[in-house]
Design a protein around this motif. Structure first.
Motif, PDB file in Angstrom:
ATOM      1  N   MET A   1       0.674  -1.217  -0.020  1.00  0.00           N
ATOM      2  CA  MET A   1      -0.032   0.009  -0.014  1.00  0.00           C
ATOM      3  C   MET A   1       0.891   1.344   0.098  1.00  0.00           C
ATOM      4  N   TYR A   2       0.622   2.229  -0.827  1.00  0.00           N
ATOM      5  CA  TYR A   2       1.395   3.282  -1.059  1.00  0.00           C
ATOM      6  C   TYR A   2       0.480   4.885  -0.642  1.00  0.00           C
ATOM      7  N   ILE A   3       0.962   5.345   0.497  1.00  0.00           N
ATOM      8  CA  ILE A   3       0.110   6.521   0.737  1.00  0.00           C
ATOM      9  C   ILE A   3       0.893   7.830   0.181  1.00  0.00           C
ATOM     10  N   ASN A   4      -0.064   8.646  -0.368  1.00  0.00           N
ATOM     11  CA  ASN A   4       0.248   9.753  -1.093  1.00  0.00           C
ATOM     12  C   ASN A   4       0.040  10.810  -0.235  1.00  0.00           C
ATOM     13  N   ASP A 223       7.632  11.262  -0.793  1.00  0.00           N
ATOM     14  CA  ASP A 223       6.512  10.331  -0.641  1.00  0.00           C
ATOM     15  C   ASP A 223       6.998   8.942  -0.623  1.00  0.00           C
ATOM     16  N   LYS A 224       7.737   9.082  -1.513  1.00  0.00           N
ATOM     17  CA  LYS A 224       8.416   7.319  -1.542  1.00  0.00           C
ATOM     18  C   LYS A 224       9.275   7.075  -0.307  1.00  0.00           C
ATOM     19  N   SER A 225      10.158   8.078   0.256  1.00  0.00           N
ATOM     20  CA  SER A 225      10.997   7.726   1.492  1.00  0.00           C
ATOM     21  C   SER A 225      10.167   7.799   2.557  1.00  0.00           C
ATOM     22  N   MET A 226       8.988   8.340   2.734  1.00  0.00           N
ATOM     23  CA  MET A 226       8.244   8.328   3.961  1.00  0.00           C
ATOM     24  C   MET A 226       7.549   7.004   3.787  1.00  0.00           C
ATOM     25  N   ASN A 227       7.182   6.598   2.638  1.00  0.00           N
ATOM     26  CA  ASN A 227       6.553   5.368   2.631  1.00  0.00           C
ATOM     27  C   ASN A 227       7.370   3.955   2.924  1.00  0.00           C
ATOM     28  N   GLU A 301       8.802   5.794 -22.775  1.00  0.00           N
ATOM     29  CA  GLU A 301       8.312   6.066 -23.932  1.00  0.00           C
ATOM     30  C   GLU A 301       7.927   4.818 -24.769  1.00  0.00           C
ATOM     31  N   HIS A 302       9.124   3.963 -24.431  1.00  0.00           N
ATOM     32  CA  HIS A 302       8.657   2.595 -25.299  1.00  0.00           C
ATOM     33  C   HIS A 302       8.394   1.398 -24.395  1.00  0.00           C
ATOM     34  N   HIS A 303       7.884   1.762 -23.088  1.00  0.00           N
ATOM     35  CA  HIS A 303       7.858   0.837 -22.012  1.00  0.00           C
ATOM     36  C   HIS A 303       6.218   0.784 -21.689  1.00  0.00           C
ATOM     37  N   GLY A 304       5.403  -0.010 -21.983  1.00  0.00           N
ATOM     38  CA  GLY A 304       4.045  -0.044 -21.709  1.00  0.00           C
ATOM     39  C   GLY A 304       3.478  -0.604 -20.384  1.00  0.00           C
ATOM     40  N   ASP A 305       4.696  -1.476 -19.672  1.00  0.00           N
ATOM     41  CA  ASP A 305       4.195  -2.207 -18.691  1.00  0.00           C
ATOM     42  C   ASP A 305       4.952  -1.818 -17.287  1.00  0.00           C
ATOM     43  N   ALA A 306       4.940  -0.678 -17.014  1.00  0.00           N
ATOM     44  CA  ALA A 306       5.255   0.112 -15.738  1.00  0.00           C
ATOM     45  C   ALA A 306       4.546  -0.398 -14.633  1.00  0.00           C
ATOM     46  N   LYS A 307       5.159  -0.581 -13.840  1.00  0.00           N
ATOM     47  CA  LYS A 307       4.571  -1.301 -12.348  1.00  0.00           C
ATOM     48  C   LYS A 307       3.420  -0.236 -11.752  1.00  0.00           C
ATOM     49  N   GLU A 308       2.341  -0.855 -11.423  1.00  0.00           N
ATOM     50  CA  GLU A 308       1.227  -0.145 -10.934  1.00  0.00           C
ATOM     51  C   GLU A 308       1.816   0.037  -9.271  1.00  0.00           C
ATOM     52  N   LYS A 309       1.096   1.083  -9.050  1.00  0.00           N
ATOM     53  CA  LYS A 309       1.304   1.553  -7.481  1.00  0.00           C
ATOM     54  C   LYS A 309      -0.084   1.689  -6.889  1.00  0.00           C
ATOM     55  N   ILE A 310      -0.415   1.384  -5.696  1.00  0.00           N
ATOM     56  CA  ILE A 310      -1.549   1.593  -5.066  1.00  0.00           C
ATOM     57  C   ILE A 310      -1.573   2.806  -4.252  1.00  0.00           C
ATOM     58  N   VAL A 311      -2.498   3.868  -4.628  1.00  0.00           N
ATOM     59  CA  VAL A 311      -2.290   5.011  -3.976  1.00  0.00           C
ATOM     60  C   VAL A 311      -3.594   5.290  -3.046  1.00  0.00           C
ATOM     61  N   VAL A 312      -3.188   5.915  -1.797  1.00  0.00           N
ATOM     62  CA  VAL A 312      -4.390   5.875  -0.962  1.00  0.00           C
ATOM     63  C   VAL A 312      -4.661   7.288  -0.716  1.00  0.00           C
TER      64      VAL A 312
END
Length: 312
Positions: A1-4, A223-227, A301-312
């Protein structure tokens, strides 16, 4: 879980400011219930065999006040607690008045003296001054330490966070009406240490992240550091709170103010280290977003499979 957190930074800061202002308002409206440590005077804690109603005790003390003025209704405080314990605080008495009072108290029934204390008014004032100096010196040293270890703006954010935690803890004790004594000051200083420790963990991770090359904006990096450290902070706080609650439940009246202050302060500190300290750093350093402009469009640009992140 990723808290924004940064996305809703203004809301978090507004919530903190609201609670802090309510705490300050409580101090103005209700004030603090100073113990004899700060006001000076005598304290008697006695345990009667039979329960006594507050009205009967006050009526009896009113009669005694004819000979012992310190027992009049404007100079005393009476509190009836569990197990037929009665706590009576008065202005400073002489030894003769004290002995006379304890002897007269037998008229209410058989009792046992649990505790008696006496503090001079001058000593009480000195303790007040020492308490304020301790808090101020602690805040200054913390500011210097964080400035040397991080940056001055980080130090300012940390100090604001500390003030927030202390104000809420003091306001909470004012609302509950707990007696403010020297253990209360120890609890406040403990909150300062606990809160700054949590905040430094977050700041340390931010500093490490800033050293690395990144295509994140400054806000996203915060955000990344805090999570990354949030679970660690929450686990530490929950473990501490379990011990504090256990002492609050089983520790008795003598520890109530100390533990109550710690409980409120730790809750406030856990919230502020995540939802106040980091947003404040962002507000102070918004210009850093220019340094960390995202290059995501070029990079992905050429990568469509970026990882998804769950944003709260």
């Amino acid at each position: 879980m990723y808290i924004n957190v940064i996305k809703h930074a203004k809301k978090w800061v507004a919530l903190s400011a609201t609670v802090a202002l309510l705490s300050v308002g409580m101090l103005f409206v209700k004030g603090l219930n100073y113990g004899i440590d700060f006001t000076g005077g005598n304290l008697f804690q006695v345990k009667f065999e039979n329960a006594l109603p507050l009205g009967e005790v006050n009526g009896f003390l009113d009669k005694l006040s004819v000979n012992i003025p310190q027992l009049n209704s404007t100079s005393r405080k009476v509190q009836i607690s569990e197990d037929n314990n009665i706590i009576i605080r008065t202005q400073e008495m002489s030894e003769e008045q004290k002995n006379s009072f304890l002897k007269d108290l037998e008229s209410l029934g058989t009792y046992k003296i649990e505790k008696t204390e006496k503090v001079g008014a001058s000593i009480g004032q000195e303790l007040k001054s020492s308490a304020v100096y301790s808090l101020v010196i602690g805040a200054v040293l913390i500011t210097l330490y964080i400035t040397m270890r991080f940056e001055f703006k980080f130090a300012i954010a940390a100090v604001i966070t500390l003030i927030h935690d202390v104000v809420i803890a003091v306001g909470g004790i004012s609302m509950l009406g707990y007696e403010v004594n020297t253990p209360f000051i120890a609890a406040v200083l403990t909150i300062l240490g606990y809160s700054i420790n949590d905040t430094i963990v977050v700041f340390d991770r931010i500093r490490e992240s800033l050293k690395k090359k990144s295509d994140l904006t400054f806000g996203e990096l915060l955000d990344k550091s805090m999570n990354q450290v949030m679970i660690r902070s929450l686990n530490t706080s929950i473990t501490t709170l379990l011990a504090v609650v256990a002492i609050l439940v089983f520790g008795g009246d003598s520890l109530r103010t100390f533990i109550g202050t710690l409980l409120i302060g730790i809750l406030a500190g856990t919230y502020s280290s995540i939802f106040l300290a980091t947003p404040l750093v962002y507000f102070f350093e918004k210009n850093r977003d220019d340094k960390y402009e995202p290059k995501k469009e070029e990079h992905h640009e050429h990568h469509g499979d970026a990882k998804e992140k769950i944003v709260v």
